[in-house]
Design an enzyme around this catalytic site. Sequence first.
Site, PDB file in Angstrom:
ATOM      1  N   CYS A 167       0.834  -1.206   0.000  1.00  0.00           N
ATOM      2  CA  CYS A 167       0.000   0.000   0.000  1.00  0.00           C
ATOM      3  C   CYS A 167       0.869   1.257   0.000  1.00  0.00           C
ATOM      4  CB  CYS A 167      -0.949  -0.001   1.194  1.00  0.00           C
ATOM      5  SG  CYS A 167      -0.129  -0.154   2.802  1.00  0.00           S
ATOM      6  N   HIS A 212      -1.317   1.573   7.527  1.00  0.00           N
ATOM      7  CA  HIS A 212      -1.846   1.383   6.168  1.00  0.00           C
ATOM      8  C   HIS A 212      -1.834   2.726   5.453  1.00  0.00           C
ATOM      9  CE1 HIS A 212      -4.117  -0.236   2.859  1.00  0.00           C
ATOM     10  NE2 HIS A 212      -5.098   0.630   3.043  1.00  0.00           N
TER      11      HIS A 212
END
Length: 950
Positions: free
Chosen positions: A331, A885
């Site tokens: 990510c 994230h």
Amino acid sequence: MAEIAVCSSSEPMPDEEKATIRDISMAAEAQIKEGDTFYLITQRWWQDWLEYVNQNQATITPDGSSSDRLDSIGLTNLKRPSAIDNSDLIYEAESEDSPIGIDLHDTLVEGTDYILLPQEVWNQLYAWYGGGPTLARKVINSGLSQTELAVEVYPLRLQLHLMPKGDNSSIRISKKETIGQLHRRACEIFDLNSEQVWIWDYYGHRKHALMQDMGKTLDDANIQMDQDILVELVDNNDNSALGGCMSSILQNGSADKETTSVLAEPSKSSLSIAGGFSGKGLSRNCNSESSQFQSLTSPGRESDNTYGISGVTTRGSSCGLTGLVNLGNTCFMNSAIQCLVHTPEFARYFREDYHKEINWQNPLGMVGELALAFGELLRKLWAPGRTPVAPRPFKAKLARFAPQFSGYSQHDSQELLAFLLDGLHEDLNRVKHKPYVKSRDADGRPDEEVADEYWANHISRNDSIIVDVCQGQYKSTLVCPACNKISVTFDPFMYLSLPLQSTTTRIMSVTVFTCDGSALPNACTITVPKQGRCRDLIQAISNACSLKHNEKLLLAEIRSHLIHRFLEDPLISLSSIKDDDHLAAYKIPKFVKNAKFLQLVHRREERETGNSQRTMGWKPYGTPLVSPISCDEVITRGDIQSMVHTMLSPMLRTETVGHPDISDANTLIPPLDPSQTTGSIAACTDSNVEDSVQRNGGSLKSATLPKLPLQLVDENNACIDLSVGEDKTVKLSSSSMSILVFIDWSGKLLENYDAYYLENLPEVYKNGPVTKKARIEPLSLYTCLEAFLREEPLVPEDMWYCPQCKERRQASKKLDLWRLPEVLVIHLKRFSFSRSMKHKLETFVNFPIHDFDLSNYIANKNNASHQLYELYALTNHYGGMGSGHYTAHIKLLDENKWYNFDDSHISPINEEDVKSAAAYVLFYRRVKAEDASLSNGAQSSVHHNIYSRK
């Protein structure tokens, strides 16, 4: 760590060695399993060996003809490599016998600094060449499913804290080892009986959970790299001997159940520290869901059903809303790529014919491969349709040219972005032959002339689409503090990294104690760099308290009236010390050979409130005192009595009434005048630092001194009464650097001493109501920019060589913005790293979406008329260090709408939702003069579609 060279009597030929290693390697990689051993070998030696065994290999020239490799580089016969030498991978001072073993450098990169070899390959090379040291690492299961194999190159490094003695030790241990094995190791290191010890998850220096499930792995218990583990002594025979250290456990009752053993703060890192072997035998795919479907799809084509459905409704041929598949912790890469792909100038450039600008010969580039891979990926993301793209080809190129991003561990998206911008620039640099240029100092010339000269020199060597779009220029001014020499340079920048602190300094209060009875405790309030280290704090305290040349300071953190830890490492970051902590600095002699430290811990009797007034036992209180003891001398109980009398002598009560505020830095407390004391105690105060060693050796007789209620905790955690048998020798612990002595303060004894100075240890920093109010206000992006541009002295490690003084000076440095780019990339410095600390700032930064006006921050007044910017993209980071994230918020300019790009999932968002405390890297584009009226976000009917292909 010397290794014996092992060489066979008859050395094989280079091609024979190559064939043997190739066969062994292929066989080993086909059978890799958990528990196998791999070995690190330095990349430097490996490269020498590869050149040696490949020296007769023919190569293909660019025109297609075959040529001998050696002739093409002008070599004849390469010498056989010498013995394997892995010394560049390790710290010199480490030994195999230490608890931490042979420790690797923290910043090693696989493929750049070392490679991993299966055990069979290492054994064969070692048999041929010998050398070392041997650096073995185990294969473990990792990943969310625990089915992926990885080599644990960096086992957990844990900091063990033994309380209440205050000893510390570092160990290396696999995250697949159990809590029981950690418990056993801790007992061995501190020479303890296992029944005496409890160990705690001590993340962030707070008790999180008692680690009592001996069969659970450290990985399952969420123990992280460089985490603190509390090793707590429990005296089953006499709990009072440890001064009520278990009181916090007893107060909590029996809450330490199975469910509490894995509790952790939400921000706690779950960063994987296992390295990876780059051979076929180790799976690198962390996306278990997609791997289940791969065998069902045709080669080179991803299944649409694998990745779920985008949150955006398909609307005809709208482009730019294609997601990127998360290949496993990618990510960080996906978010950075989407921001670059949606930069208008790049979208146009890479969708046209950019191949003619690729610099195939640039030694600083990637022979065009990075630019080609990025261009191909950009075109896929701008193609019609919504099927997510799996960026495997780009990831492979990235791993090849930047091994630090290989594997499937989480990385910093800003670090990747910096590499991509620099790599794309070198691949697309229009300058094929860089001229030599020499920049001159300003020497009084006008800034405009010097800045243009620097920029022209820069462009003569660096000219690409990246420079056209992203590079600006700032003015750097250095001033010598000795001769006032001013040096002005103008340097290019690709992005701005802004600190999140509104100030660059920090006020701290530390109380200074003496061990020789020469002065009362004194609180010093000093100013230190906010991002400084312990050495900066110690230096500031030394200056404030007029430390003598033969003295030094021992810094300690005090918690619950005990010494929690000594801050002996000068490189400890000051950010690890919180405002509500309590610090003590002990003045001790600089030269004491073979010294241990006597810790005097104060206790007083606590009673129940109410009518019963029942005794609750002796509990620690006040601030411990510290004095060194030379182990070369014989120490008696009477000697310790004398030492304690000396340490306490400044607090002996006199006729003076009232107490100065110990927390007031302006209060100067004079040394105690011996003439003001009573009785034989006065003799104890007539001492100084020079004779403290002699005093410790027992020259002061305590026959006429009243006996203090002292108890020494021996190696078996039993208490020895020091008020009797003054001539008896005290046996000092061989396993501990600390000697723990309790003094039990009765009401009668307190009448003779003014214990006020021990009871009031101020916090490091006490917030006032105004400061608290200011801290909850959001931090402005303008404030961050002003902090970045503020004048400040250089750090001692980066001192400037003054051409006028001909010496290195700690000059002051001032930055000013001079030339701004079309696209301004701003990095908010949320992360800070060091060997002993990892931290993320969750500060909310109030950044403008429209009308980001930098006109007042431009030093070049000829270019400051219109410096207006508008936000069009940003990356976000949610969660803690390593375990977080990344996403991206991006505005499609032709639609005038914001979208959230979360890997393969894309969904529309409102503009007011763009701002959050997760914002990490901001992308601003300059508002053109004709578009200035549109800076409020309104869509123009004449605004051309910058994404359309020509």
